[in-house]
Design a protein around this motif. Structure first.
Motif, PDB file in Angstrom:
ATOM      1  N   GLU A 215       0.761  -1.333   0.007  1.00 58.06           N
ATOM      2  CA  GLU A 215      -0.114  -0.021  -0.086  1.00 58.06           C
ATOM      3  C   GLU A 215       0.817   1.382  -0.043  1.00 58.06           C
ATOM      4  OE1 GLU A 215      -3.325   0.012   2.658  1.00 58.06           O
ATOM      5  OE2 GLU A 215      -3.438   2.126   2.459  1.00 58.06           O
TER       6      GLU A 215
ATOM      7  N   ASP B 200      -4.962   3.528  -1.918  1.00 62.12           N
ATOM      8  CA  ASP B 200      -5.774   4.110  -1.074  1.00 62.12           C
ATOM      9  C   ASP B 200      -6.273   5.475  -1.491  1.00 62.12           C
ATOM     10  OD1 ASP B 200      -6.730   5.606   0.966  1.00 62.12           O
ATOM     11  OD2 ASP B 200      -6.325   3.887   2.603  1.00 62.12           O
TER      12      ASP B 200
ATOM     13  N   HIS C 238      -4.678   8.574   0.484  1.00 59.97           N
ATOM     14  CA  HIS C 238      -3.139   8.678   0.373  1.00 59.97           C
ATOM     15  C   HIS C 238      -2.948   9.235  -1.133  1.00 59.97           C
ATOM     16  CE1 HIS C 238      -2.730   6.672   4.015  1.00 59.97           C
ATOM     17  NE2 HIS C 238      -2.952   5.458   3.717  1.00 59.97           N
TER      18      HIS C 238
ATOM     19  N   HIS D  78      -8.534   0.761  -1.400  1.00 61.42           N
ATOM     20  CA  HIS D  78      -9.334   1.442  -0.299  1.00 61.42           C
ATOM     21  C   HIS D  78     -10.097   2.924  -0.354  1.00 61.42           C
ATOM     22  CE1 HIS D  78      -6.579  -0.647   3.006  1.00 61.42           C
ATOM     23  NE2 HIS D  78      -7.295  -1.457   2.509  1.00 61.42           N
TER      24      HIS D  78
ATOM     25  N   ARG E  57     -11.623  11.576   4.595  1.00 65.39           N
ATOM     26  CA  ARG E  57     -11.368  10.340   5.298  1.00 65.39           C
ATOM     27  C   ARG E  57     -12.568   9.648   5.998  1.00 65.39           C
ATOM     28  NH1 ARG E  57      -5.667   6.841   7.106  1.00 65.39           N
ATOM     29  NH2 ARG E  57      -5.893   5.725   5.275  1.00 65.39           N
TER      30      ARG E  57
ATOM     31  N   GLU F 190     -12.234   2.073   3.984  1.00 64.26           N
ATOM     32  CA  GLU F 190     -11.464   2.177   5.296  1.00 64.26           C
ATOM     33  C   GLU F 190     -11.278   3.898   5.616  1.00 64.26           C
ATOM     34  OE1 GLU F 190      -6.955   0.653   6.204  1.00 64.26           O
ATOM     35  OE2 GLU F 190      -7.033   2.418   4.993  1.00 64.26           O
TER      36      GLU F 190
HETATM   37 MN    MN Z   1      -5.535   1.913   3.480  1.00 64.94          MN
END
Ligand code: MN
Ligand code: LER
Length: 273
Positions: free
Chosen positions: A153, A186, A189, A212, A218, A247
Motif C-alpha cells: 500500500e 488508497d 493517500h 481502499h 477520510r 477504510e
Molecule cells: Mn489504507
C-alpha cells in the motif's frame, strides 16, 4: 461493485479502521445488512483455531476476507527496511508466517503498510528501498508458492517516508520484478501524493489487488469532494472487479457503512453501467 470494509478483531484506537470495537459478530451482521461482501481484517497474534473462527464467522454472512493486516508486527518494530541483515532475515520470516495466516483465513493476501519500514535520517529513501525490495522479493516469491500475494500500500508522507505515491510504488514493483506483490491503492493517500486518480489507476493497472476508499476527508463516502464517477468508470474500463474497501474514520460505524454503501451505489448508477 463489490464493497468491503476495514474491521478490527480487537478493540483498537488505530484511526481509519471503521469497526474498532472488536465485536466482529455484530459487525459482520451489519456488513451483511448493508450489502458488503468482504472485509480487510486487522488481527492480533493468534493461532489457527482462532483464524478459522474468524473465517467461518464472516463466511456465515457471505463475507470473504481480502487483506489480512498484522499491524502488531510494525508496532513491535518489525520492518523490512531493518538495517541489520540478520534481523531483516528474521523479519522476512515473520512476515512469511503472516502469509500462512492469511491462507488459513482464506484471504487474498497480506497487507503491507507500515511494516515495510522507513528510511533513517542519514540515508535516502532509495537506500531503504534496496533493502525493502530484497525482502519483498523473497516474501513475494513465498507468497506465490502458497497461492497468496502481498498487497503493498502506498501511504502518504505524513505517515511513512517510503513508497508514498501509487505511481512510485508501481514503478518500484515493476523495476524490481516483484512477482507476488500487487498494489492496494488508497484514495485518501493518493489524493495527497498522486495526480488525477483515474489517470493514476490507468498507470498502475493491472497491479491493483484491492482499493481502499473513503471521502477526501477520510470519513464515509459522500462527505468530501472526491469525484467517484470517473474513478468507477475507469475501474470498469480497466476490467477491475475486485473489492472497493471502505477504510476511514467513523464516529458511528453503522451510519458510516450505510452512507458509504448508498453513496457508492448512487455513483455506480451514474456511471451508466
Ligand atoms: Mn489504507
Ligand atoms: C494507513 O493509513 C492505511 O491506509 C492502512 O491501510 C495501512 O495500514
Amino acid at each position: 461493485m463489490k464493497l468491503g470494509c476495514a474491521v478490527s478483531t480487537y478493540e483498537t484506537k488505530f484511526g481509519p479502521i471503521v469497526f474498532k470495537d472488536g465485536n466482529i459478530r455484530e459487525n459482520a451482521r451489519l456488513l451483511e445488512k448493508y450489502g458488503y461482501e468482504s472485509v480487510d481484517l486487522f488481527i492480533k497474534d493468534c493461532g489457527d483455531d482462532q483464524l478459522w473462527e474468524y473465517r467461518e464467522l464472516f463466511a456465515a454472512r457471505g463475507i470473504g476476507i481480502i487483506t489480512l493486516f498484522a499491524i502488531y508486527l510494525g508496532e513491535n518494530g518489525v520492518t523490512l527496511a531493518e538495517r541489520n541483515p540478520q534481523l531483516r532475515r528474521r523479519n522476512v520470516d515473520m512476515v512469511k508466517r503472516q502469509l500462512d495466516k492469511a491462507n488459513v483465513l482464506g484471504a487474498k493476501g497480506l497487507g503491507m503498510g507500515f511494516v515495510r519500514g522507513m528510511h533513517e535520517a542519514d540515508e535516502t529513501e532509495e537506500d531503504a528501498l534496496k533493502r525493502i525490495a530484497e525482502a519483498l522479493g523473497k516474501i513475494g516469491e513465498y507468497a506465490r508458492s502458497i497461492g497468496s500475494c502481498v498487497l503493498l500500500e502506498p501511504i502518504n508522507r505524513y505517515e511513512v517516508n517510503t513508497l508514498n505515491s501509487a505511481v512510485k510504488t508501481a514503478d518500484f514493483v515493476r523495476e524490481n520484478h516483484l512477482d507476488g506483490v500487487v498494489l492496494q491503492p488508497d484514495m485518501f493517500h493518493m489524493n495527497i501524493e498522486d495526480g488525477p486518480i483515474p489517470e493514476v489507476l490507468r498507470y498502475v493497472h493491472p497491479l491493483i489487488g484491492n482499493m481502499h476508499i473513503s471521502s477526501s476527508n477520510r470519513y464515509a463516502v459522500g462527505n468530501g469532494h472526491f469525484d467517484f464517477v470517473p474513478v468507477l468508470q475507469t475501474l470498469q474500463e480497466l476490467g477491475y472487479d475486485g473489492p472497493l474497501t471502505f477504510e476511514g474514520f467513523a464516529q458511528d460505524a453503522e451510519q458510516s457503512i450505510r452512507q458509504t454503501a448508498e453513496a457508492m451505489r448512487r455513483f455506480e448508477a451514474q456511471c451508466g453501467a
